[in-house]
Motif scaffolding. Structure first.
Motif, PDB file in Angstrom:
ATOM      1  N   VAL A   1      50.445  57.699  29.750  1.00 25.18           N
ATOM      2  CA  VAL A   1      51.134  56.489  29.305  1.00 25.18           C
ATOM      3  C   VAL A   1      50.074  55.456  28.921  1.00 25.18           C
ATOM      4  CG1 VAL A   1      52.640  54.610  30.079  1.00 25.18           C
ATOM      5  CG2 VAL A   1      53.127  56.957  30.758  1.00 25.18           C
ATOM      6  N   HIS A   2      50.342  54.656  27.915  1.00 23.33           N
ATOM      7  CA  HIS A   2      49.385  53.638  27.484  1.00 23.33           C
ATOM      8  C   HIS A   2      49.222  52.556  28.540  1.00 23.33           C
ATOM      9  CE1 HIS A   2      48.553  54.995  23.427  1.00 23.33           C
ATOM     10  NE2 HIS A   2      49.819  55.376  23.382  1.00 23.33           N
ATOM     11  N   LEU A   3      47.997  52.378  28.998  1.00 23.57           N
ATOM     12  CA  LEU A   3      47.716  51.381  30.029  1.00 23.57           C
ATOM     13  C   LEU A   3      47.828  49.957  29.507  1.00 23.57           C
ATOM     14  CD1 LEU A   3      44.747  53.137  31.828  1.00 23.57           C
ATOM     15  CD2 LEU A   3      47.087  52.826  32.686  1.00 23.57           C
ATOM     16  N   ALA A   4      47.730  49.757  28.205  1.00 26.08           N
ATOM     17  CA  ALA A   4      47.844  48.402  27.650  1.00 26.08           C
ATOM     18  C   ALA A   4      49.231  47.810  27.898  1.00 26.08           C
ATOM     19  CB  ALA A   4      47.530  48.402  26.159  1.00 26.08           C
ATOM     20  N   ASP A   5      50.192  48.641  28.280  1.00 24.40           N
ATOM     21  CA  ASP A   5      51.524  48.154  28.624  1.00 24.40           C
ATOM     22  C   ASP A   5      51.631  47.831  30.109  1.00 24.40           C
ATOM     23  OD1 ASP A   5      52.400  48.483  25.997  1.00 24.40           O
ATOM     24  OD2 ASP A   5      52.992  50.570  26.361  1.00 24.40           O
ATOM     25  N   GLY A   6      50.538  48.007  30.832  1.00 23.20           N
ATOM     26  CA  GLY A   6      50.529  47.798  32.278  1.00 23.20           C
ATOM     27  C   GLY A   6      50.206  46.371  32.681  1.00 23.20           C
ATOM     28  N   LEU A   7      50.126  46.171  33.975  1.00 20.11           N
ATOM     29  CA  LEU A   7      49.888  44.862  34.565  1.00 20.11           C
ATOM     30  C   LEU A   7      48.460  44.783  35.098  1.00 20.11           C
ATOM     31  CD1 LEU A   7      51.025  42.135  35.622  1.00 20.11           C
ATOM     32  CD2 LEU A   7      51.700  43.367  37.694  1.00 20.11           C
ATOM     33  N   VAL A   8      47.729  43.729  34.710  1.00 16.70           N
ATOM     34  CA  VAL A   8      46.379  43.498  35.206  1.00 16.70           C
ATOM     35  C   VAL A   8      46.443  42.491  36.347  1.00 16.70           C
ATOM     36  CG1 VAL A   8      44.076  42.638  34.623  1.00 16.70           C
ATOM     37  CG2 VAL A   8      45.351  43.984  32.953  1.00 16.70           C
ATOM     38  N   MET A   9      45.810  42.859  37.463  1.00 12.77           N
ATOM     39  CA  MET A   9      45.723  41.975  38.626  1.00 12.77           C
ATOM     40  C   MET A   9      44.296  42.056  39.143  1.00 12.77           C
ATOM     41  SD  MET A   9      49.155  43.483  40.412  1.00 12.77           S
ATOM     42  CE  MET A   9      48.570  45.126  40.029  1.00 12.77           C
ATOM     43  N   ASP A  10      43.570  40.937  39.066  1.00 12.54           N
ATOM     44  CA  ASP A  10      42.158  40.920  39.454  1.00 12.54           C
ATOM     45  C   ASP A  10      41.410  41.991  38.660  1.00 12.54           C
ATOM     46  OD1 ASP A  10      42.559  38.811  41.330  1.00 12.54           O
ATOM     47  OD2 ASP A  10      43.353  40.280  42.749  1.00 12.54           O
TER      48      ASP A  10
ATOM     49  N   THR B   1      42.169  45.257  38.641  1.00 14.35           N
ATOM     50  CA  THR B   1      43.032  46.432  38.718  1.00 14.35           C
ATOM     51  C   THR B   1      44.022  46.454  37.560  1.00 14.35           C
ATOM     52  OG1 THR B   1      42.886  46.335  41.127  1.00 14.35           O
ATOM     53  CG2 THR B   1      44.687  47.632  40.213  1.00 14.35           C
ATOM     54  N   ILE B   2      44.251  47.653  37.020  1.00 12.62           N
ATOM     55  CA  ILE B   2      45.312  47.866  36.045  1.00 12.62           C
ATOM     56  C   ILE B   2      46.356  48.766  36.695  1.00 12.62           C
ATOM     57  CG2 ILE B   2      44.008  49.773  34.944  1.00 12.62           C
ATOM     58  CD1 ILE B   2      46.545  47.534  33.109  1.00 12.62           C
ATOM     59  N   GLU B   3      47.620  48.361  36.576  1.00  7.46           N
ATOM     60  CA  GLU B   3      48.721  49.154  37.118  1.00  7.46           C
ATOM     61  C   GLU B   3      49.446  49.833  35.977  1.00  7.46           C
ATOM     62  OE1 GLU B   3      51.551  48.085  40.576  1.00  7.46           O
ATOM     63  OE2 GLU B   3      52.588  47.454  38.737  1.00  7.46           O
ATOM     64  N   CYS B   4      49.571  51.133  36.052  1.00  4.31           N
ATOM     65  CA  CYS B   4      50.271  51.901  35.024  1.00  4.31           C
ATOM     66  C   CYS B   4      51.743  51.484  34.986  1.00  4.31           C
ATOM     67  CB  CYS B   4      50.154  53.394  35.315  1.00  4.31           C
ATOM     68  SG  CYS B   4      51.048  54.409  34.121  1.00  4.31           S
ATOM     69  N   PRO B   5      52.309  51.300  33.788  1.00  7.97           N
ATOM     70  CA  PRO B   5      53.695  50.846  33.691  1.00  7.97           C
ATOM     71  C   PRO B   5      54.738  51.911  34.045  1.00  7.97           C
ATOM     72  CG  PRO B   5      52.832  51.267  31.511  1.00  7.97           C
ATOM     73  CD  PRO B   5      51.672  51.407  32.470  1.00  7.97           C
ATOM     74  N   LYS B   6      54.346  53.173  34.118  1.00  5.38           N
ATOM     75  CA  LYS B   6      55.351  54.219  34.356  1.00  5.38           C
ATOM     76  C   LYS B   6      55.605  54.479  35.843  1.00  5.38           C
ATOM     77  CE  LYS B   6      57.129  58.560  32.796  1.00  5.38           C
ATOM     78  NZ  LYS B   6      57.040  59.622  31.837  1.00  5.38           N
ATOM     79  N   HIS B   7      54.559  54.789  36.599  1.00  6.61           N
ATOM     80  CA  HIS B   7      54.744  55.137  38.013  1.00  6.61           C
ATOM     81  C   HIS B   7      53.964  54.227  38.960  1.00  6.61           C
ATOM     82  CE1 HIS B   7      55.854  59.221  36.277  1.00  6.61           C
ATOM     83  NE2 HIS B   7      56.941  58.805  36.896  1.00  6.61           N
ATOM     84  N   ASN B   8      53.429  53.136  38.450  1.00  3.27           N
ATOM     85  CA  ASN B   8      52.739  52.116  39.251  1.00  3.27           C
ATOM     86  C   ASN B   8      51.448  52.596  39.911  1.00  3.27           C
ATOM     87  OD1 ASN B   8      55.011  50.795  38.467  1.00  3.27           O
ATOM     88  ND2 ASN B   8      55.758  50.345  40.498  1.00  3.27           N
ATOM     89  N   GLY B   9      50.868  53.670  39.410  1.00  2.00           N
ATOM     90  CA  GLY B   9      49.539  54.057  39.869  1.00  2.00           C
ATOM     91  C   GLY B   9      48.550  52.983  39.461  1.00  2.00           C
ATOM     92  N   ARG B  10      47.481  52.844  40.203  1.00  2.00           N
ATOM     93  CA  ARG B  10      46.508  51.780  39.915  1.00  2.00           C
ATOM     94  C   ARG B  10      45.096  52.323  39.800  1.00  2.00           C
ATOM     95  NH1 ARG B  10      48.580  46.923  43.942  1.00  2.00           N
ATOM     96  NH2 ARG B  10      50.596  46.668  42.907  1.00  2.00           N
ATOM     97  N   PHE B  11      44.339  51.654  38.926  1.00  2.00           N
ATOM     98  CA  PHE B  11      42.918  51.959  38.721  1.00  2.00           C
ATOM     99  C   PHE B  11      42.113  50.665  38.801  1.00  2.00           C
ATOM    100  CE2 PHE B  11      45.326  54.908  36.050  1.00  2.00           C
ATOM    101  CZ  PHE B  11      44.755  56.138  36.344  1.00  2.00           C
ATOM    102  N   ASN B  12      40.878  50.774  39.249  1.00  6.02           N
ATOM    103  CA  ASN B  12      39.928  49.688  39.087  1.00  6.02           C
ATOM    104  C   ASN B  12      39.384  49.835  37.665  1.00  6.02           C
ATOM    105  OD1 ASN B  12      37.202  48.513  38.872  1.00  6.02           O
ATOM    106  ND2 ASN B  12      37.483  48.013  41.021  1.00  6.02           N
ATOM    107  N   TYR B  13      39.629  48.861  36.813  1.00  7.58           N
ATOM    108  CA  TYR B  13      39.213  49.011  35.413  1.00  7.58           C
ATOM    109  C   TYR B  13      37.716  48.823  35.219  1.00  7.58           C
ATOM    110  CZ  TYR B  13      39.605  43.866  34.978  1.00  7.58           C
ATOM    111  OH  TYR B  13      39.475  42.510  35.136  1.00  7.58           O
ATOM    112  N   GLN B  14      37.022  48.290  36.205  1.00 11.05           N
ATOM    113  CA  GLN B  14      35.568  48.140  36.092  1.00 11.05           C
ATOM    114  C   GLN B  14      34.842  49.447  36.386  1.00 11.05           C
ATOM    115  OE1 GLN B  14      34.560  44.786  38.584  1.00 11.05           O
ATOM    116  NE2 GLN B  14      35.564  43.340  37.228  1.00 11.05           N
ATOM    117  N   THR B  15      35.365  50.232  37.318  1.00 13.48           N
ATOM    118  CA  THR B  15      34.721  51.483  37.715  1.00 13.48           C
ATOM    119  C   THR B  15      35.487  52.718  37.263  1.00 13.48           C
ATOM    120  OG1 THR B  15      35.904  51.611  39.831  1.00 13.48           O
ATOM    121  CG2 THR B  15      33.827  50.355  39.792  1.00 13.48           C
ATOM    122  N   GLY B  16      36.776  52.556  36.936  1.00 18.02           N
ATOM    123  CA  GLY B  16      37.627  53.674  36.578  1.00 18.02           C
ATOM    124  C   GLY B  16      38.257  54.368  37.773  1.00 18.02           C
TER     125      GLY B  16
END
Length: 103
Positions: free
Chosen positions: A50-59, A61-76
């Motif tokens: 799923v495209h992460l650009a549709d997700g939510l950025v918090m600090d 972290t990017i949260e995937c819009p489909k199943h709410n999985g999260r990644f640290n966008y600085q480290t992956g």
């Protein structure tokens, strides 16, 4: 030799936000943090593509819009299930007000 590609103007990305960037057959997510830094990752969630650009950025972290999985966008790093595979990250910079990523 580095292959830097122009993404957009720095001001086109709001603080704590993400934009989608497509180059050829690849898609990227480009982030702006609250300190004025820019970051880049693969643009698709490693869980269900799923495209992460549709997700939510918090600090940082990017949260995937489909199943709410999260990644640290600085480290992956994958931070929360259902994601368990890290995102690939790419160097990003601001040059003359333009965001560039190295791919």
């Amino acid at each position: 030799m580095a292959d830097w590609i122009e993404v957009c103007e720095f001001d086109d990305i709001d603080e704590e936000d993400v934009v989608r960037f497509d180059a050829g057959d690849r898609t990227f997510a480009v982030y702006r943090d609250t300190d004025g830094g820019v970051w880049a990752t693969d643009g698709l969630c490693t869980h269900e593509m799923v495209h992460l650009a549709d997700g939510l950025v918090m600090d940082d972290t990017i949260e995937c819009p489909k199943h709410n999985g999260r990644f640290n966008y600085q480290t992956g790093e994958a931070l929360r299930a259902p994601v368990c595979v890290n995102l690939k990250t790419y160097p990003a910079r601001i040059r003359d007000g333009i965001v560039e990523i190295e791919i």
